[in-house]
Design a protein around this motif. Structure first.
Motif, PDB file in Angstrom:
ATOM      1  N   THR A   1       0.780  -1.398   0.214  1.00 44.09           N
ATOM      2  CA  THR A   1      -0.079  -0.030  -0.003  1.00 44.09           C
ATOM      3  C   THR A   1       0.695   1.382   0.011  1.00 44.09           C
ATOM      4  O   THR A   1       0.254   2.341  -0.140  1.00 44.09           O
ATOM      5  N   ALA A   2       2.125   1.199   0.200  1.00 35.33           N
ATOM      6  CA  ALA A   2       2.975   2.177   0.200  1.00 35.33           C
ATOM      7  C   ALA A   2       4.411   1.907  -0.499  1.00 35.33           C
ATOM      8  O   ALA A   2       5.131   0.886  -0.107  1.00 35.33           O
ATOM      9  N   ILE A   3       4.901   2.694  -1.340  1.00 35.67           N
ATOM     10  CA  ILE A   3       6.028   2.113  -2.128  1.00 35.67           C
ATOM     11  C   ILE A   3       6.654   3.608  -2.350  1.00 35.67           C
ATOM     12  O   ILE A   3       6.385   4.781  -2.505  1.00 35.67           O
ATOM     13  N   PRO A   4       8.230   3.288  -2.523  1.00 34.97           N
ATOM     14  CA  PRO A   4       9.314   4.444  -2.978  1.00 34.97           C
ATOM     15  C   PRO A   4       9.033   4.584  -4.366  1.00 34.97           C
ATOM     16  O   PRO A   4       8.494   3.834  -5.311  1.00 34.97           O
ATOM     17  N   LEU A   5       9.151   5.854  -4.778  1.00 37.48           N
ATOM     18  CA  LEU A   5       9.147   6.282  -6.302  1.00 37.48           C
ATOM     19  C   LEU A   5       9.988   5.455  -7.117  1.00 37.48           C
ATOM     20  O   LEU A   5      11.259   5.237  -6.629  1.00 37.48           O
ATOM     21  N   GLY A   6       9.636   4.702  -8.190  1.00 34.14           N
ATOM     22  CA  GLY A   6      10.391   3.892  -8.791  1.00 34.14           C
ATOM     23  C   GLY A   6       9.989   2.496  -8.863  1.00 34.14           C
ATOM     24  O   GLY A   6      10.222   1.463  -9.433  1.00 34.14           O
ATOM     25  N   ALA A   7       9.277   1.989  -7.724  1.00 37.12           N
ATOM     26  CA  ALA A   7       8.632   0.717  -7.410  1.00 37.12           C
ATOM     27  C   ALA A   7       7.448   0.474  -7.939  1.00 37.12           C
ATOM     28  O   ALA A   7       6.695   1.250  -8.581  1.00 37.12           O
ATOM     29  N   SER A   8       6.782  -0.625  -7.950  1.00 37.73           N
ATOM     30  CA  SER A   8       5.243  -0.711  -8.658  1.00 37.73           C
ATOM     31  C   SER A   8       4.564  -1.313  -7.553  1.00 37.73           C
ATOM     32  O   SER A   8       4.711  -2.064  -6.480  1.00 37.73           O
ATOM     33  N   PHE A   9       3.045  -1.040  -7.879  1.00 34.87           N
ATOM     34  CA  PHE A   9       2.076  -1.501  -6.918  1.00 34.87           C
ATOM     35  C   PHE A   9       1.599  -2.872  -7.893  1.00 34.87           C
ATOM     36  O   PHE A   9       1.798  -2.936  -8.994  1.00 34.87           O
TER      37      PHE A   9
ATOM     38  N   ALA B   1       2.926   7.592 -16.085  1.00 35.86           N
ATOM     39  CA  ALA B   1       2.158   6.348 -16.180  1.00 35.86           C
ATOM     40  C   ALA B   1       0.648   6.755 -16.558  1.00 35.86           C
ATOM     41  O   ALA B   1       0.135   7.803 -16.350  1.00 35.86           O
ATOM     42  N   PRO B   2      -0.213   5.675 -17.065  1.00 35.65           N
ATOM     43  CA  PRO B   2      -1.515   6.313 -17.565  1.00 35.65           C
ATOM     44  C   PRO B   2      -2.625   6.059 -16.308  1.00 35.65           C
ATOM     45  O   PRO B   2      -2.416   5.643 -15.225  1.00 35.65           O
ATOM     46  N   LEU B   3      -3.610   7.087 -16.493  1.00 37.57           N
ATOM     47  CA  LEU B   3      -4.497   7.379 -15.672  1.00 37.57           C
ATOM     48  C   LEU B   3      -5.842   6.770 -15.914  1.00 37.57           C
ATOM     49  O   LEU B   3      -6.666   6.810 -15.102  1.00 37.57           O
ATOM     50  N   HIS B   4      -5.879   5.872 -17.000  1.00 36.62           N
ATOM     51  CA  HIS B   4      -7.083   5.207 -17.535  1.00 36.62           C
ATOM     52  C   HIS B   4      -6.639   4.274 -18.313  1.00 36.62           C
ATOM     53  O   HIS B   4      -5.964   4.381 -19.272  1.00 36.62           O
ATOM     54  N   PHE B   5      -7.029   3.033 -18.043  1.00 36.39           N
ATOM     55  CA  PHE B   5      -6.457   1.767 -18.817  1.00 36.39           C
ATOM     56  C   PHE B   5      -7.638   0.542 -18.527  1.00 36.39           C
ATOM     57  O   PHE B   5      -8.678   0.606 -17.396  1.00 36.39           O
TER      58      PHE B   5
ATOM     59  N   GLU C   1      -5.118  -9.305 -12.089  1.00 34.91           N
ATOM     60  CA  GLU C   1      -4.257  -8.787 -11.384  1.00 34.91           C
ATOM     61  C   GLU C   1      -3.214  -8.059 -12.427  1.00 34.91           C
ATOM     62  O   GLU C   1      -2.934  -8.536 -13.453  1.00 34.91           O
ATOM     63  N   VAL C   2      -2.891  -7.042 -12.279  1.00 34.17           N
ATOM     64  CA  VAL C   2      -2.180  -6.177 -12.994  1.00 34.17           C
ATOM     65  C   VAL C   2      -1.079  -5.148 -12.179  1.00 34.17           C
ATOM     66  O   VAL C   2      -1.176  -4.848 -10.801  1.00 34.17           O
ATOM     67  N   SER C   3       0.194  -4.840 -12.799  1.00 32.27           N
ATOM     68  CA  SER C   3       1.311  -4.266 -12.128  1.00 32.27           C
ATOM     69  C   SER C   3       0.969  -2.827 -12.556  1.00 32.27           C
ATOM     70  O   SER C   3       0.767  -2.409 -13.802  1.00 32.27           O
ATOM     71  N   TYR C   4       1.429  -1.657 -11.702  1.00 24.62           N
ATOM     72  CA  TYR C   4       1.251  -0.308 -12.039  1.00 24.62           C
ATOM     73  C   TYR C   4       2.455   0.427 -11.362  1.00 24.62           C
ATOM     74  O   TYR C   4       2.820   0.422 -10.079  1.00 24.62           O
ATOM     75  N   THR C   5       3.349   0.982 -12.310  1.00 25.55           N
ATOM     76  CA  THR C   5       4.585   1.825 -11.663  1.00 25.55           C
ATOM     77  C   THR C   5       4.129   3.100 -11.946  1.00 25.55           C
ATOM     78  O   THR C   5       4.428   3.553 -13.024  1.00 25.55           O
ATOM     79  N   PRO C   6       4.249   3.916 -10.862  1.00 24.88           N
ATOM     80  CA  PRO C   6       3.694   5.506 -10.702  1.00 24.88           C
ATOM     81  C   PRO C   6       5.059   6.237 -11.291  1.00 24.88           C
ATOM     82  O   PRO C   6       6.264   5.539 -10.975  1.00 24.88           O
ATOM     83  N   THR C   7       5.078   7.527 -11.703  1.00 23.18           N
ATOM     84  CA  THR C   7       6.193   8.180 -11.979  1.00 23.18           C
ATOM     85  C   THR C   7       6.226   9.605 -11.159  1.00 23.18           C
ATOM     86  O   THR C   7       7.182  10.524 -11.754  1.00 23.18           O
ATOM     87  N   ARG C   8       5.462   9.600 -10.159  1.00 21.65           N
ATOM     88  CA  ARG C   8       5.506  11.077  -9.446  1.00 21.65           C
ATOM     89  C   ARG C   8       5.013  10.547  -8.050  1.00 21.65           C
ATOM     90  O   ARG C   8       4.245   9.602  -7.813  1.00 21.65           O
ATOM     91  N   VAL C   9       5.394  11.344  -7.080  1.00 21.64           N
ATOM     92  CA  VAL C   9       4.913  10.939  -5.687  1.00 21.64           C
ATOM     93  C   VAL C   9       3.491  11.592  -5.652  1.00 21.64           C
ATOM     94  O   VAL C   9       2.948  12.543  -6.175  1.00 21.64           O
ATOM     95  N   GLY C  10       2.847  10.940  -4.661  1.00 23.30           N
ATOM     96  CA  GLY C  10       1.533  11.224  -4.285  1.00 23.30           C
ATOM     97  C   GLY C  10       0.851  10.254  -3.675  1.00 23.30           C
ATOM     98  O   GLY C  10       1.181   9.126  -3.401  1.00 23.30           O
TER      99      GLY C  10
ATOM    100  N   VAL D   1       0.201   4.834  -1.414  1.00 19.41           N
ATOM    101  CA  VAL D   1       0.976   6.167  -1.479  1.00 19.41           C
ATOM    102  C   VAL D   1       2.276   5.759  -2.097  1.00 19.41           C
ATOM    103  O   VAL D   1       2.861   4.724  -1.760  1.00 19.41           O
ATOM    104  N   VAL D   2       2.803   6.749  -2.562  1.00 23.54           N
ATOM    105  CA  VAL D   2       4.001   6.857  -3.338  1.00 23.54           C
ATOM    106  C   VAL D   2       4.941   7.898  -2.909  1.00 23.54           C
ATOM    107  O   VAL D   2       4.699   9.058  -2.866  1.00 23.54           O
TER     108      VAL D   2
END
Length: 219
Positions: free
Chosen positions: A46-54, A113-117, A128-137, A159-160
């Motif tokens: 539920t919480a990852i550093p920037l560069g990791a994936s959900f 990272a896409p906001l709609h898929f 099940e899908v992996s999502y890699t954020p590109t900004r903090v938030g 949280v990222v």
């Protein structure tokens, strides 16, 4: 004797009659007509550093149906900014900064990272899908079961955060680097020269005192 046989036969009969009932209860029961499973959406971690994936996992959706996922991002609570002209270290202390002109090449910028898929649920209504954020938030994922009528949704939040820079190498308690053999050459030469000069001065002093004692000094 006859009464005990009757009681035993009655007990055995009850046990035999209960076996089919228990076996039937252990079998999965068919769902009643119109039953709709509850949607469940989870995020790991539920919480990852920037560069990791959900890892986003959903269940209870229409089997083999399309699921659309919308992502909304909100800012994290602000951290107290350091004074102007300074920067904050990872340990909370500040250090003065000098302005440096630098422009990062556009080609090195990560794609947002896409906001709609969309994803497709399997025959059990799961995905099940992996999502890699590109900004903090703070990220809120909302999954919509497009095959249901009306549309059903489920949401989950993660949280990222900004990854801290590595700590500087640890030195000794005095804050000095260890002295190597090559670094000792100059101090040793200097010390030897001072020692020799001191010996010469000592000999001159002893000779002068001896001369004075013998009355050979100038008048």
């Amino acid at each position: 004797m006859r009464l005990s046989r009757i009681i035993m036969a009655f007990t055995v009969g009850l046990a035999v009659a209960a076996v089919p009932t228990a076996a039937g209860a252990a079998q999965p029961q068919p769902q009643p007509p119109g039953y709709v499973p509850q949607l469940l959406l989870t995020l790991n971690p539920t919480a990852i550093p920037l560069g990791a994936s959900f890892t986003l996992h959903g269940s209870g959706f229409t089997p083999n149906g399309t699921v659309t996922i919308d992502v909304s991002i909100s800012a994290l609570p602000p951290v107290a900014a350091p004074a102007q002209g300074t920067a904050r270290r990872s340990d909370g202390s500040t250090v003065a900064m000098a302005a440096v002109a630098y422009s990062k090449p556009q080609s090195s910028q990560p794609q947002p990272a896409p906001l709609h898929f969309s994803v497709t649920a399997n025959s059990a209504g799961e995905f099940e899908v992996s999502y890699t954020p590109t900004r903090v938030g703070r990220y809120t994922f909302t999954a919509t079961d497009e095959a249901s009528d009306p549309d059903r949704t489920a949401s989950v939040t993660g949280v990222v955060y900004q990854k801290r820079p590595p700590k500087p190498p640890h030195h000794d308690g005095g804050g000095h680097l260890p002295v190597t053999g090559s670094s000792l050459n100059t101090p040793m030469k200097l010390g030897g020269g001072l020692l020799g000069s001191g010996a010469v001065l000592l000999l001159l002093t002893l000779a002068w005192r001896r001369r004075e004692r013998l009355g050979l000094g100038g008048r």
